[in-house]
Motif scaffolding. Structure first.
Motif, mmCIF file in Angstrom:
data_model
loop_
_atom_site.group_PDB
_atom_site.id
_atom_site.type_symbol
_atom_site.label_atom_id
_atom_site.label_comp_id
_atom_site.label_asym_id
_atom_site.label_seq_id
_atom_site.Cartn_x
_atom_site.Cartn_y
_atom_site.Cartn_z
ATOM 1 N N LEU A 213 0.825 -1.208 0.000
ATOM 2 C CA LEU A 213 0.000 0.000 0.000
ATOM 3 C C LEU A 213 0.861 1.261 0.000
ATOM 4 N N ASP A 214 2.027 1.197 0.650
ATOM 5 C CA ASP A 214 2.933 2.347 0.647
ATOM 6 C C ASP A 214 3.437 2.651 -0.765
ATOM 7 N N LEU A 215 3.669 1.594 -1.558
ATOM 8 C CA LEU A 215 4.094 1.788 -2.942
ATOM 9 C C LEU A 215 2.927 2.243 -3.811
ATOM 10 N N TRP A 216 1.759 1.653 -3.604
ATOM 11 C CA TRP A 216 0.586 2.009 -4.413
ATOM 12 C C TRP A 216 0.164 3.456 -4.229
ATOM 13 N N ASN A 217 0.481 4.030 -3.074
ATOM 14 C CA ASN A 217 0.103 5.426 -2.822
ATOM 15 C C ASN A 217 0.732 6.400 -3.815
ATOM 16 N N HIS A 218 1.806 5.975 -4.490
ATOM 17 C CA HIS A 218 2.485 6.844 -5.462
ATOM 18 C C HIS A 218 1.745 6.900 -6.800
ATOM 19 N N PHE A 219 0.825 5.961 -7.035
ATOM 20 C CA PHE A 219 0.241 5.818 -8.367
ATOM 21 C C PHE A 219 -1.072 6.586 -8.511
ATOM 22 N N LYS A 252 -10.764 -5.348 3.889
ATOM 23 C CA LYS A 252 -11.052 -4.187 4.735
ATOM 24 C C LYS A 252 -9.878 -3.207 4.756
ATOM 25 N N THR A 253 -8.665 -3.733 4.656
ATOM 26 C CA THR A 253 -7.479 -2.877 4.641
ATOM 27 C C THR A 253 -7.420 -2.028 3.381
ATOM 28 N N ILE A 254 -7.648 -2.649 2.220
ATOM 29 C CA ILE A 254 -7.493 -1.897 0.964
ATOM 30 C C ILE A 254 -8.697 -1.022 0.652
ATOM 31 N N ILE A 255 -9.850 -1.320 1.236
ATOM 32 C CA ILE A 255 -11.020 -0.465 1.028
ATOM 33 C C ILE A 255 -10.734 0.954 1.514
ATOM 34 N N ALA A 256 -9.868 1.054 2.502
ATOM 35 C CA ALA A 256 -9.536 2.367 3.068
ATOM 36 C C ALA A 256 -8.627 3.192 2.167
ATOM 37 N N GLY A 257 -8.010 2.584 1.157
ATOM 38 C CA GLY A 257 -7.105 3.313 0.271
ATOM 39 C C GLY A 257 -7.844 4.291 -0.636
ATOM 40 N N GLU A 258 -7.403 5.536 -0.670
ATOM 41 C CA GLU A 258 -8.104 6.572 -1.440
ATOM 42 C C GLU A 258 -7.999 6.368 -2.944
ATOM 43 N N ASN A 259 -6.891 5.810 -3.422
ATOM 44 C CA ASN A 259 -6.689 5.655 -4.866
ATOM 45 C C ASN A 259 -6.895 4.213 -5.331
ATOM 46 N N ILE A 260 -7.543 3.403 -4.486
ATOM 47 C CA ILE A 260 -7.713 1.980 -4.796
ATOM 48 C C ILE A 260 -9.170 1.666 -5.120
ATOM 49 N N GLN A 261 -9.377 1.015 -6.256
ATOM 50 C CA GLN A 261 -10.701 0.535 -6.652
ATOM 51 C C GLN A 261 -10.689 -0.997 -6.598
ATOM 52 N N ILE A 262 -11.771 -1.575 -6.106
ATOM 53 C CA ILE A 262 -11.830 -3.026 -5.922
ATOM 54 C C ILE A 262 -13.082 -3.592 -6.566
ATOM 55 N N TYR A 263 -12.943 -4.727 -7.191
ATOM 56 C CA TYR A 263 -14.118 -5.507 -7.547
ATOM 57 C C TYR A 263 -13.768 -6.991 -7.508
ATOM 58 N N ILE A 264 -14.775 -7.795 -7.252
ATOM 59 C CA ILE A 264 -14.599 -9.250 -7.173
ATOM 60 C C ILE A 264 -14.850 -9.857 -8.543
ATOM 61 N N ASN A 265 -13.971 -10.760 -8.955
ATOM 62 C CA ASN A 265 -14.191 -11.542 -10.169
ATOM 63 C C ASN A 265 -14.527 -12.963 -9.748
ATOM 64 N N CYS A 266 -15.728 -13.399 -10.065
ATOM 65 C CA CYS A 266 -16.186 -14.736 -9.690
ATOM 66 C C CYS A 266 -16.405 -15.568 -10.940
ATOM 67 N N VAL A 267 -15.694 -16.688 -11.036
ATOM 68 C CA VAL A 267 -15.904 -17.631 -12.135
ATOM 69 C C VAL A 267 -17.085 -18.527 -11.779
ATOM 70 N N VAL A 268 -18.025 -18.605 -12.705
ATOM 71 C CA VAL A 268 -19.231 -19.407 -12.475
ATOM 72 C C VAL A 268 -18.934 -20.851 -12.873
ATOM 73 N N ASN A 269 -18.720 -21.711 -11.892
ATOM 74 C CA ASN A 269 -18.385 -23.113 -12.154
ATOM 75 C C ASN A 269 -19.163 -24.023 -11.213
ATOM 76 N N ILE A 270 -18.922 -25.310 -11.301
ATOM 77 C CA ILE A 270 -19.696 -26.265 -10.493
ATOM 78 C C ILE A 270 -19.453 -26.089 -8.995
ATOM 79 N N TYR A 271 -18.343 -25.452 -8.618
ATOM 80 C CA TYR A 271 -18.036 -25.230 -7.207
ATOM 81 C C TYR A 271 -18.722 -23.972 -6.671
#
Length: 374
Positions: A213-219, A252-271
C-alpha cells in the motif's frame, strides 16, 4: 474520432494497434486471450511489432475478416457472451494498454487452474500427474532478462499514451517482479501518470516486509480484480490456499485506500454456483462491485454440464436477484453433455492429496456418483 465503417463493426478490433500482452517467458500477443505461440516475440519487441503474424492479423481486421487467432471472441459473441474485442478506431497508433503476466509463482492451487500458472500446483502434480505435461519452468523474475520491457513502459508513459498496466500471474503480489516494476515506475517519475491494475487472490499485501500500500500510494490509481469463486466452504475447497479470514481482513485494509478501486471476479463453475447468493450478500455488505465470468476449463467444471434437476434448483435459488438471474441465463441455462465421471474422478484424486471431501462440501453431486452417462 472517425466513424468505423458499418461493414467492419462486427469484426474489427483495435487491440493489435494499441495493446500488448506480455507472458512471463517474454512472448507477446495483442491481447490476453490469444495463444502466445501464434505470435512469438523472437529476440526483440521490434520483431513482434514488425513481424508477419501481426501484419497479417491487422490486414484481416481491416478488410472485415474473422482471423482464426481471435476464435475465442467470435465464439463468445456467437453465444451472447462478453467478448474481449474492442470495436473502436484507436485515437493513437501507440501503445495505450499493456498486460504483463509477471510470473507463474503462486501460493494457491485452484481446481480450475493447472501447473502452467501455479508453482504450487506444479509441485503437487509431480505426485499424481493429473495433468500429463512436461514440468513447468518456474519463472520468478520477468524483468531479469527483459530490460527492454521496462524501458518500453517508461517511454510510452512519459509520451502520454500508455494509461494502464494490467498485471497478473501466478499471484503477482508475492513476486519480486512486481516490486521491481513498481519501484522502477516510481523512481522514473511515471507512477502518478499511470493506473496499475491487478488480477490477484489478495492473500498477501506485503512483500519481504515491504507494505504494498505504501508503494501504491504513489500511483494515479490502483485497480484490484480480486478472485473469489463463491463463498464459505465451497470457495475454500475449490481455491486451495484461500482463507476467508485473511481475505476479509485484506479487503477491509485496501477499502480504506483513497486511490484503490476493488471488484470481485467470480468464475461461475460447479463449485461456486451453489453459494453465489452468499457471495452477493457478502459483497453488498462491503459495497464492492462484482463481475461474473464464464468457466472455460477444466471442461467438466462448466455448470452447463450439470443435470437438468440441478439447473432448475439453481434457477429457484437465484430467483429475485437480477444479477444472479442474469448469471443463470448467460452461464448455466445452456445444454452441454454432462460429464459426471470426469467430475468425480478429478475431484476424488485431488481429495486424496488435499485431505478434502468433494461430496461433503457438495452433497448436491452425490447423485452423480457412479453415473457415467448423465
Amino acid at each position: 474520432m472517425r466513424e468505423l465503417p458499418q461493414k467492419l463493426k462486427k469484426t474489427f478490433c483495435s487491440r493489435p494497434w494499441t495493446e500488448l500482452h506480455i507472458e512471463e517467458d517474454g512472448s507477446v500477443t495483442p491481447c490476453c486471450v490469444m495463444p502466445s505461440n501464434r505470435f512469438p516475440m523472437g529476440n526483440s519487441l521490434e520483431s513482434y511489432i514488425t513481424g508477419k503474424p501481426l501484419k497479417d492479423l491487422k490486414k484481416a481486421l481491416l478488410i472485415g475478416k474473422q482471423h482464426p487467432n481471435c476464435e475465442l471472441c467470435w465464439n463468445n459473441e456467437s453465444t451472447g457472451l462478453r467478448s474481449h474485442r474492442k470495436s473502436n478506431i484507436p485515437k493513437t497508433k501507440n501503445i495505450t494498454n499493456v498486460h504483463i503476466r509477471l510470473s507463474n509463482v503462486c501460493n494457491f492451487k485452484c481446481r480450475m487452474c493447472n501447473p502452467s500458472f501455479s508453482t504450487t500446483w506444479e509441485i503437487e502434480n509431480k505426485k499424481h500427474y493429473l495433468f500429463k505435461q512436461e514440468s513447468t519452468k518456474v519463472i520468478k523474475d520477468t524483468f531479469k532478462d527483459n530490460h527492454y520491457i521496462l524501458n518500453l513502459l517508461k517511454e510510452n508513459i512519459l509520451n502520454g499514451d500508455l494509461k494502464q498496466i494490467n498485471i497478473s500471474g501466478g499471484e503477482p503480489l508475492i513476486t519480486q517482479a512486481n516490486y521491481e516494476l513498481l519501484t522502477f515506475l516510481i523512481d522514473n517519475n511515471c507512477a502518478d501518470k499511470i493506473t496499475i491494475a491487478y488480477s490477484t487472490n489478495l492473500s498477501k499485501l506485503d512483500y519481504k516486509k515491504i507494505n504494498l500500500l505504501d508503494l501504491w500510494n504513489h500511483f494515479k490509481n490502483v485497480i484490484l480484480e480480486v478472485s473469489c469463486d463463491g463463498w464459505g466452504d465451497a470457495v475454500e475447497y475449490s481455491r486451495t490456499g484461500f482463507s476467508r479470514l485473511s481475505f476479509l481482513n485484506n479487503l477491509k485494509t485496501i477499502i480504506a485506500g483513497e486511490n484503490i478501486q476493488i471488484y470481485i471476479n467470480c468464475v461461475v463453475n460447479i463449485y461456486s454456483v451453489w453459494t453465489l447468493p452468499e457471495l452477493e450478500r457478502f459483497r453488498n455488505s462491503l459495497g464492492i462491485r462484482i463481475m461474473y465470468s464464464p468457466c472455460y476449463l477444466p471442461d467438466h467444471t462448466n455448470p452447463q454440464r450439470l443435470y437438468k434437476e440441478d439447473k432448475e434448483n439453481l434457477k429457484k435459488l437465484y430467483k429475485g436477484n437480477k444479477y444472479l438471474e442474469e448469471v443463470y441465463s448467460n452461464f448455466i441455462n445452456k445444454y452441454e453433455t454432462p460429464m459426471p465421471h470426469a467430475m468425480i474422478e478429478y475431484n476424488t484424486i485431488l481429495d486424496k492429496y488435499r485431505d478434502t471431501n468433494f461430496f461433503k462440501v457438495f452433497p448436491q453431486y452425490i447423485k452423480y456418483k457412479g453415473d457415467d452417462n448423465g
